[in-house]
Design a protein around this motif. Structure first.
Motif, short mmCIF file in Angstrom:
data_model
loop_
_atom_site.label_atom_id
_atom_site.label_comp_id
_atom_site.label_asym_id
_atom_site.label_seq_id
_atom_site.Cartn_x
_atom_site.Cartn_y
_atom_site.Cartn_z
N GLY A 1 0.94 -1.31 -0.01
CA GLY A 1 0.10 -0.12 0.02
C GLY A 1 0.85 1.36 0.10
N GLY A 2 0.50 2.18 -0.72
CA GLY A 2 1.28 3.47 -1.00
C GLY A 2 0.63 4.33 0.25
N LYS A 3 1.57 4.76 0.94
CA LYS A 3 1.21 5.68 2.06
C LYS A 3 1.60 6.98 1.95
CE LYS A 3 3.89 1.84 3.84
NZ LYS A 3 2.93 0.52 3.27
N PRO A 4 0.91 8.17 2.64
CA PRO A 4 1.42 9.42 2.65
C PRO A 4 2.46 9.38 3.47
CG PRO A 4 -0.89 9.46 3.03
CD PRO A 4 -0.69 7.65 3.10
N THR A 5 3.38 10.05 3.27
CA THR A 5 4.51 10.33 4.42
C THR A 5 4.16 11.47 5.23
OG1 THR A 5 5.93 11.75 2.95
CG2 THR A 5 6.23 9.61 2.55
N PHE A 6 4.87 11.28 6.43
CA PHE A 6 4.53 12.37 7.32
C PHE A 6 5.18 13.45 7.01
CE2 PHE A 6 4.69 13.93 11.74
CZ PHE A 6 3.39 13.50 12.51
N ALA A 7 6.21 13.19 6.26
CA ALA A 7 7.08 14.63 5.85
C ALA A 7 6.46 15.23 4.72
CB ALA A 7 8.26 14.03 5.24
N GLU A 8 5.76 14.48 3.86
CA GLU A 8 5.03 15.36 2.83
C GLU A 8 3.60 16.22 3.40
OE1 GLU A 8 5.85 13.19 -1.54
OE2 GLU A 8 4.47 12.21 -0.26
N ALA A 9 3.11 15.45 4.35
CA ALA A 9 2.01 16.09 5.08
C ALA A 9 2.26 17.39 5.80
CB ALA A 9 1.33 15.21 5.94
N PHE A 10 3.48 17.34 6.20
CA PHE A 10 4.35 18.33 7.03
C PHE A 10 4.49 19.55 5.94
CE2 PHE A 10 7.64 20.77 8.68
CZ PHE A 10 7.65 20.84 10.02
N TRP A 11 4.81 19.28 4.74
CA TRP A 11 5.29 20.39 4.21
C TRP A 11 4.36 21.10 3.22
CZ3 TRP A 11 8.75 16.33 1.16
CH2 TRP A 11 8.48 16.34 -0.09
N MET A 12 3.23 20.40 3.14
CA MET A 12 2.16 20.56 1.96
C MET A 12 1.56 22.15 2.45
SD MET A 12 1.28 19.80 -1.09
CE MET A 12 0.28 20.82 -1.89
N ASN A 13 1.61 22.98 1.27
CA ASN A 13 0.90 24.34 1.67
C ASN A 13 -0.66 24.09 1.92
OD1 ASN A 13 -0.41 26.64 1.08
ND2 ASN A 13 0.66 27.07 -0.94
N PRO A 14 -0.95 24.70 3.12
CA PRO A 14 -2.37 24.40 3.52
C PRO A 14 -3.48 25.21 2.54
CG PRO A 14 -1.46 25.94 4.99
CD PRO A 14 -0.27 25.50 3.95
N LEU A 15 -2.86 26.05 1.85
CA LEU A 15 -3.86 27.06 0.85
C LEU A 15 -4.01 26.30 -0.49
CD1 LEU A 15 -2.46 30.49 1.64
CD2 LEU A 15 -4.58 29.42 2.55
N THR A 16 -4.26 25.18 -0.33
CA THR A 16 -4.35 24.21 -1.70
C THR A 16 -5.53 23.48 -1.80
OG1 THR A 16 -2.81 22.79 -0.59
CG2 THR A 16 -1.87 24.27 -2.27
N THR A 17 -5.86 22.70 -2.56
CA THR A 17 -7.15 21.98 -2.65
C THR A 17 -6.69 20.35 -2.78
OG1 THR A 17 -7.73 23.79 -3.87
CG2 THR A 17 -9.36 21.81 -3.73
N PRO A 18 -6.92 19.48 -1.66
CA PRO A 18 -6.44 18.20 -1.98
C PRO A 18 -7.40 17.41 -2.76
CG PRO A 18 -7.35 18.59 0.36
CD PRO A 18 -7.46 19.90 -0.31
N TYR A 19 -8.69 17.64 -3.12
CA TYR A 19 -9.16 16.84 -3.91
C TYR A 19 -9.75 17.64 -5.05
CZ TYR A 19 -9.39 13.97 0.28
OH TYR A 19 -9.05 13.40 1.41
N ASN A 20 -10.03 17.05 -6.19
CA ASN A 20 -10.76 17.63 -7.32
C ASN A 20 -12.20 17.73 -6.95
OD1 ASN A 20 -8.33 17.43 -8.89
ND2 ASN A 20 -8.67 15.17 -9.17
N PRO A 21 -13.03 18.55 -7.78
CA PRO A 21 -14.43 18.67 -7.50
C PRO A 21 -15.15 17.50 -7.57
CG PRO A 21 -13.54 20.39 -9.09
CD PRO A 21 -12.54 19.49 -8.74
N ASP A 22 -14.64 16.27 -8.25
CA ASP A 22 -15.53 15.04 -8.35
C ASP A 22 -14.95 14.26 -7.09
OD1 ASP A 22 -13.00 14.41 -8.93
OD2 ASP A 22 -13.56 13.51 -10.78
#
Lengths: 982, 565
Positions: A364-385
């Motif tokens: 299983g591919g897993k999100p890394t703690f590191a990537e969750a740490f660095w991601m800009n919060p002013l973004t959109t994690p999901y597409n409209p669908d």
């Protein structure tokens, strides 16, 4: 054997005054043999007696007595209900405390009272009662001198480092040798099912570890798995279920704070993209941690059956661990089985086999703690669908969605086979002579394939991207052991000879491919991929060994051990293949002497002294050979295979040798009410396997050579005490503490103008200092408006301390040692309180004298604040912060970058367990041997001054150019468990 | 029973005997050792391939050493190229302020120093092992000695190239001519006077010039012309313009090396200028019609050895895809626009203004000055994989076909508004996008590393230094004519004009810093034309500090630091 006698005479007069009745009984051990001299008492009274030569007793008790307590050294205390009974039959279980016990010492066993070296046995309690799935967690804080560090959190527990008696090596491995059922174990300690383990011994000093010669210098952990016992079949179930949360999740900036940080960055000049503004205006920012983290859950089920007849015994178990880690998709599943069978074929020939099959699934591919740490919060994690967005930040594709790994097709499987077969021959023509042929084979097959489709960031550009790893490894051991064990009057001789061979080999196939026609077949479509990069690698090493050990004791009082081992290892240079490692040890059971004056206080007092040499061969095969690495070029689209010098070999490379002296004391006070030991050691390591820095003018930056010396001095104390044992209430304390002082004595032997040995500053190795130190500039606040900064600095920049006072900051001049990275001392303390089957056990673990970097005191937010971080008190002209420089790309790294160090000592409530053992009378009614239920909590509280993420895990590093802590905090865990015996 | 035991013992004895002692000899079936490689011509060719592959890092990101582009020390912080742009690497940040920022701990310095000496050692290994009389040099249908001397020649040329970088960057550097092994490790290196190092470079290049052929031994390798160009440059550095002229002329007069004066190749039928044809993917190699090329760096997608991570375009281009007009970011990343930009470095306004309007080298084909707003069909054209960019977002009041101009009325000053920075003109010599992956960071096109125009300009410099201004003007005019720039007169020739002409012609090709150092114009011109750090440049900055790690590793003999650090 030590017998306890109760002086019964004074009680007779008291007894005569009460109404009494008589109880008779027999006390046997687990094999049904009578126990002589066991004490039989009525708790809370002075009524008691001892069993006779046939294990029988007869006791007059008051009519209202309800419980009888039976104790015997080396056995677990038993409480038996006597209401309405006149005859009793009590079977006692072994308890692994006390000097009467037999201890595994490598290539054989010895009575603990005969041991001259420093061998620590893990209290059986720890093995049986702590609800964890892996051995390192059991060992942590339980054995003095064994330092276990959990480097990283997560579902897979294997990222741990183990160090015994401090760090000897500067660059070679400090991992101890692990030996399972006599066979050196090439896998991870976490591969072993704790429920299968009968005993764990740690060989710490040179004398006890010297039998493992070239691999003994980092200590040896001996693990023995369970076997069957002649008699009744025992079926046991041990299981638990736990839920987990993180101990400490960094408090990242939310959308509002992030937006303000962007505004603040470099005086408000940074770029804020339209999509960020849109998210900000809509207040639709997200917390990526919340999206990537879940509540973890783990279950562990273990079922075993054991038993035996006169000529055959068996132990069979099956174990399932299923952990859903705290990060989504971070799953760890392990299924393992064990079959141990031993058969007496003839009176002189015993055949045995011990086998494990294990399967580990971490797919299983897993999100890394590191990537969750660095991601800009002013973004959109999901597409409209509702699907996962590949690029949550449309304007900046460098930062891919932390959730996209969930879309990978990831298959990660590991299969392990361990088979250990042996023949024991009691040679009949010489009494006491035994021959053992012991073989071990471990096969490890690892298969990991991952496909990243066009709905993921790596797949979209590459048109489907994959990698595959298939790794096969085996290790093989064959040992011939000849031993002679015989007593002649008061003389006891035990001789052991060994001739053995080991081989280890790995074979790895790796492939990268991209450019897939579609996502249908995922990695199975690799044949159709446009670009494929396969590679194949192989290693093999061999070890040939001879060992001789002589144990001699006189009247159980004077003990002598001499060992010598000769090893030949293939990975060493042509002229340095063989090393010889001698050791000698003496022991004196003082309390056995007739003149010993305070026998009434000390029932045991043993002095031990040992000296010996051990080796460290922890280098990879082929290190001694200068090598080139493939480095290809092209002509147009034609590959031109090329080679480039990669490794500088040292043909004279040999062992790293540790000579150490140990003085020890074992004691038992007040009839073993207090037991423990004290050890002092001094270990000198020379001819280090040192990957030293060399001038890059040579075209290389390092070479591994036998050079340099280190010293470790230490003190270890462990005490076990039964503090209170009144009216069924018991309070016991097990505590240990170990101090270690480690220093570099010499490096390359170069001297400066004053004749002083020179340091290696580039590697931060300093003569007379611990091996791992922090060496850096000293952070001293922030340059404030109005101050006159040193050249190169300005207001808002980090202020580094001008250590030499010359008005400017320069490397070396203004750098110094800031604490050590290995702890100065560690301790563990367990208090257990029991009453009527209820037990509360509290385990604290402490690590002191460690200094670690705190990454939250630095910035790495990227130009224009493109990555997230924790909220900080950044300096601005109107906010004269003295803790965090201004938000800019340069303020923390120009002209010199630095780290901020903090004391990372901590005390942690590692384990708190409440358990209840059903009383025997209830168990008898439901035809069970054992029923125990428990609740426990792990990592419940931490006391520390450290401001970083977790003082126990690695402090982490910032990735180049991208802010990210690459470590995951530990989990807080609540467990419910059940132990059933039928 | 006793018989059974004897039988058992016998079996075990056999097992014992099986453990033979040569088990401890190591075989390395999956590894390569020097003795396996340096046996015959094929092995030496493979060693040369490794050397070229490592050289390629001069335009690589090379995160192996944790540092940025190895070649940036030759570009950034000069009169033409300024930093930092966005998220710049550590050396580019240094050029923003020089002073205390340029210090012995800058990671770029040790990364580059280490890499160059790795190349020196790899060359030394080839050169020294070639002396082994048992090597089988037969092959290629050539005499053994021809093969041998050509191999040694190429290795010596690359060694001289590495010392060229080392001497320009650090001045006196240790001269290492031996293959390193476990027994000759030194901790007492001394800095060899730069003159002595350059004497060795001259000797290496002169040897190489004899044996390396006009056409490279393989596509992508060094040619005789490249070696002659480096010789001309070296002689200018040594202030021997007469010798420089001889070697520059050898290139200029070689019929195989012709300036590109007419359109050719992949974009021949599209609007453009001949000058830029050399820089398009599919056009850079001599085999593809680039008669001007002397040394072409090979890259390709999807092949082992295809790239080690070339990010030139990413560093050079301005981030056109994020600048904002009227609340929208209009421009999409497309194939035609040359892929995704990072704005790590930027050209100076001085350079943008150097071109007269007719100069092809300053046209929008060469220096990006405007964009045309495009619809989806245009933007998606040619893209075969990944997300399609789609139509540009129209700023209020604008339509497809409208022009968005870059802005260069003033230089951007750091710290400056990123929006200004990202809209600044940039060089298009490294435009490249992968049709399958238009947003990818890496680029996979072959790139001209050295071309004959450089030799022409070195010739002009030699002529000027020898007092032949009319000759220099005539040489320069050949270059200018090709670009449709106005011819110049002898009176206009001076060293600054030659440097200006080199700027127009060779920006992002020549190591500008080294050119300025050779002509002793570094401090003056960087101060004058680079407002993002140039104002802090002093004489000290003409030479880099020796990396602290090198000083620290020289344990038994103090290694002198350069003055001022």
């Amino acid at each position: 054997m030590i017998l306890i006698s109760f002086a019964t005479a004074p009680f007779i007069s008291l007894l005569a005054q009460q109404q009494t009745r008589e109880i008779t009984g027999a006390v046997t051990d687990s094999k049904g043999q009578p126990i002589v001299g066991a004490s039989v008492t009525i708790p809370g009274t002075t009524t008691g007696t001892n069993t006779d030569a046939n294990g029988k007793f007869r006791l007059s008790v008051s009519a209202n007595a309800t419980t009888l307590t039976i104790t015997f050294i080396g056995m677990k205390q038993q409480s038996v209900a006597i209401a309405g009974k006149t005859t009793l039959s009590v079977s006692m279980e072994d308890e692994a405390v006390g000097l009467g016990e037999v201890v595994v010492v490598g290539y054989g066993t010895q009575k603990k009272s005969d041991i001259t070296g420093t061998v620590a046995s893990l209290p059986q309690d720890k093995l049986q009662k702590i609800a964890v799935s892996d051995v390192p967690q059991i060992l942590q804080g339980a054995v003095p001198g064994v330092f276990i560090n959990q480097n990283n959190g997560g579902a897979n527990p294997s990222d741990q480092s183990i160090m015994i008696r401090g760090r000897n090596s500067i660059t070679a491995s400090t991992n101890p040798l692990i030996v399972v059922d006599g066979v050196p174990f090439s896998g991870s300690l976490t591969d072993i099912n704790p429920n299968d383990i009968k005993s764990i011994e740690v060989l710490k000093d040179a004398s006890s570890a010297a039998i493992y010669g070239s691999r003994g210098s980092n200590g040896v952990i001996l693990i023995t798995t369970k076997g069957g016992e002649e008699g009744k079949t025992l079926i046991a179930y041990d299981g638990f279920y736990s839920v987990q949360n993180y101990t400490n999740v960094p408090k990242l900036m939310n959308g509002e704070q992030f937006y303000q940080a962007k505004k603040q960055y470099e005086n408000g000049t940074s770029l804020i993209t339209p999509s960020e503004i849109a998210v900000y205006n809509a207040k639709s920012w997200v917390d990526y941690y919340k999206l990537c983290i879940r509540q973890g859950a783990s279950q562990n089920h273990n079922l075993s059956a054991s038993g035996g007849t006169k000529n055959m015994s068996y132990f069979i178990s099956g174990n399932l661990i299923n952990t859903k880690g705290l990060t989504i998709n971070d799953n760890y599943k392990r299924i393992s089985t064990r079959i141990n069978v031993e058969g007496k074929v003839t009176p002189w020939l015993t055949l045995g086999t011990r086998n494990t099959l294990a399967y580990i699934d971490q797919s299983g591919g897993k999100p890394t703690f590191a990537e969750a740490f660095w991601m800009n919060p002013l973004t959109t994690p999901y597409n409209p669908d509702g699907t996962i967005a590949v690029y949550p930040w449309p304007e900046d594709h460098v930062y891919n969605g932390p959730l996209t790994p969930l879309l990978y097709d990831d298959s990660d499987h590991n299969y392990q086979v361990v088979t250990n077969n042996y023949i024991n021959v009691n040679l009949p023509f010489i009494k006491g002579l035994q021959y053992k042929f012991n073989t071990g084979y471990r096969f490890d097959y690892y298969n990991h394939y991952q496909y990243q489709g066009v709905n993921t960031v790596y797949g979209i550009g590459a048109q489907g991207n994959m990698f595959g790893d298939r790794n096969m490894a085996y290790s093989l051991t064959a040992e011939n052991i000849l031993s002679y064990d015989r007593e002649f009057g008061k003389h006891h001789i035990f001789l052991t000879g060994l001739y053995s061979m080991e081989e280890a080999s790995t074979n790895n196939f790796h492939i990268d491919a991209y450019g897939f026609p579609n996502d249908i077949l995922t990695y199975y479509g690799v044949a159709q991929a446009k670009y494929k990069f396969p590679s194949l690698s192989y290693t093999k090493s061999d070890l040939i060994s001879e060992m001789f050990r002589a144990n001699y004791s006189y009247a159980d009082r004077y003990l002598l051990t001499f060992t010598v081992r000769k090893d030949g290892f293939s990975a060493f240079g042509a002229n340095k293949k063989y090393g010889t490692f001698p050791s000698i040890a003496l022991g004196w059971n003082v309390a056995e002497e007739s003149f010993f004056p305070i026998k009434n206080i000390f029932n045991t007092l043993k002095l031990r002294a040992s000296w010996g040499e051990n080796g460290n061969q922890a280098i990879a095969p082929y290190t001694t050979i200068s090598r080139l690495t493939p480095l290809d070029y092209l002509a147009g689209t034609t590959n031109l295979s090329g080679y480039f010098p990669a490794t500088l070999g040292e043909a004279n490379l040999g062992w790293e040798t540790t000579a150490s002296t140990n003085i020890g004391l074992d004691f038992g006070i007040l009839k073993d009410r207090i037991t423990g030991d004290v050890n002092l050691y001094d270990a000198n390591t020379s001819g280090l396997l040192l990957a030293r820095s060399i001038s890059p003018v040579s075209g290389f930056s390092t070479i591994t050579q036998n050079i340099g010396k280190t010293n470790n001095k230490g003190l270890e104390i462990s005490v076990n005490s039964k503090n209170i044992n009144i009216s069924g209430f018991t309070w016991t304390t097990e505590g240990n503490i170990s101090f270690v002082k480690n220093k570099i004595v010499a490096l390359y032997g170069f001297k400066d103008a004053n004749g002083k040995l020179t340091d290696d500053i580039s590697n931060h190795w300093f003569i007379g200092q611990p091996i791992r130190v922090n060496y850096d500039f000293v952070f001293d606040g922030v340059w404030q408006t109005g101050e006159t900064p040193y050249p190169g600095y300005q207001a808002g920049y980090a202020k580094l301390k001008d250590l030499n006072g010359d008005g400017q900051i320069k490397p070396i001049d203004d750098q110094k040692i800031i604490g050590q990275q290995d702890p100065k001392y560690t301790w563990g303390l367990t208090n257990a309180f029991s009453f009527k089957g209820f037990t509360v056990s509290v385990f604290f673990y402490g690590v002191q004298g460690v200094t670690k970097t705190n990454l939250f005191r630095l910035d790495n937010l990227g130009k224009d604040v493109r990555v997230n971080d924790v909220v900080k008190d950044w300096w601005t002209p109107t906010n004269p912060s003295n803790t965090m420089p201004a938000l800019s790309f340069e303020s923390t790294r120009i002209p010199y970058s630095y780290q901020v160090y903090e004391d990372a000592s901590f005390t942690r409530l590692k384990d708190l367990t409440l358990s209840y053992d059903l009383p025997l009378k209830w168990l008898e009614r439901i035809k069970m041997k054992r029923l125990r239920v428990y609740f426990s909590g792990r990592n419940l509280m931490t006391f520390t001054k450290y401001g970083g993420m977790d003082p126990e895990v690695s402090p982490g590093v910032y990735y180049t150019g991208i802010s990210s802590l690459n470590t995951t905090p530990l989990q807080k865990e609540f467990t419910f468990g059940l132990n059933i015996g039928l | 029973m006793k018989i059974k035991i004897i039988k058992l013992s016998f079996i075990l004895l056999i097992i014992f005997a099986g453990c033979s002692k040569n088990l401890l000899d190591e075989n390395t079936p999956s590894l390569i050792t020097a003795n396996q490689v340096f046996k015959n011509l094929a092995g030496f060719e493979a060693a040369l391939n490794g050397l070229y592959s490592s050289w390629r890092a001069v335009r690589d990101v090379d995160y192996a050493e944790g540092i940025g582009v190895n070649g940036e020390g030759g570009f950034v912080g000069t009169d033409l190229i300024q930093g930092p742009g966005s998220n710049a690497s550590n050396f580019t940040i240094v050029t923003e302020s020089f002073g205390a920022a340029l210090n012995p701990s800058v990671p770029y310095l040790w990364g580059t120093f280490n890499w160059l000496y790795q190349i020196v050692n790899a060359s030394n290994t080839i050169i020294n092992r070639a002396q082994n009389p048992s090597v089988d040099w037969t092959g290629n249908g050539l005499a053994a000695d021809d093969n041998k001397n050509r191999v040694i020649g190429e290795a010596k040329a690359i060694r001289a190239w590495a010392y060229r970088f080392l001497t320009y960057a650090w001045g006196d550097v240790p001269l290492n001519l031996n293959e390193s092994n476990g027994s000759n490790i030194r901790s007492d290196w001394e800095r060899t006077p730069v003159g002595q190092v350059r004497a060795q470079m001259r000797s290496d290049l002169l040897f190489a010039e004899q044996y390396v052929t006009t056409e490279p031994s393989k596509q992508g390798r060094i040619s005789k012309g490249a070696i002659q160009t480096f010789l001309a440059e070296l002689y200018l550095t040594l202030n021997k313009p007469d010798s420089a002229l001889i070697y520059a002329n050898k290139v200029v007069n070689e019929p195989a090396y012709q300036l590109i004066t007419a359109r050719y190749g992949v974009k021949k039928s599209l609007p453009g200028v001949p000058f830029m044809d050399m820089f398009y993917d599919g056009n850079s190699n001599r085999e593809e019609g680039n008669t001007e090329a002397l040394w072409v760096m090979q890259n390709a997608k999807g092949l082992t050895g295809g790239t080690t991570g070339n990010w030139m375009r990413r560093n050079i281009q301005s981030r056109y895809d994020v600048f904002i007009i009227g609340g929208v970011t209009p421009l999409k990343i497309t194939l035609d626009r040359g892929g995704r930009a990072r704005s790590r470095w930027g050209i100076t306004k001085f350079l943008v203004d150097l071109y007269e309007p007719t100069d092809d080298r300053g046209s929008n084909y060469a220096i990006r000055k405007y964009f045309i707003l495009s619809n989806a069909a245009t933007n998606n054209a040619g893209i075969t994989g990944g997300d399609l960019p789609g139509a540009d977002d129209l700023p209020p009041g604008m339509n497809y076909g409208d022009t968005i101009w870059c802005r260069w009325s003033a230089n951007w000053i750091n710290p400056d508004n990123s929006l200004v920075r990202y809209r600044f003109p940039y060089s298009r010599k490294y435009d490249y996008a992968d049709p399958m992956e238009v947003q990818v960071s890496c680029q996979y096109n072959c790139q001209v590393y050295l071309r004959a125009a450089d030799a022409y300009l070195l010739k002009a410099e030699a002529q000027f230094k020898l007092g032949d201004s009319p000759g220099a003007a005539a040489t320069i005019n050949i270059i200018r004519a090709r670009a449709h720039a106005t011819p110049i007169t002898a009176a206009q020739v001076n060293i600054d004009f030659i440097l200006d002409e080199r700027a127009r012609e060779l920006v992002y090709e020549e190591d500008r810093r080294f050119t300025l150092l050779r002509t002793h114009k570094f401090v003056e011109r960087t101060q004058l034309y680079n407002p993002n750090g140039g104002q802090f440049v002093t004489q000290r900055d003409t030479i880099f500090p020796i990396p602290q790690s090198v000083i620290n590793a020289n344990l038994t003999k103090p290694m002198a630091q350069n003055p001022g650090y």
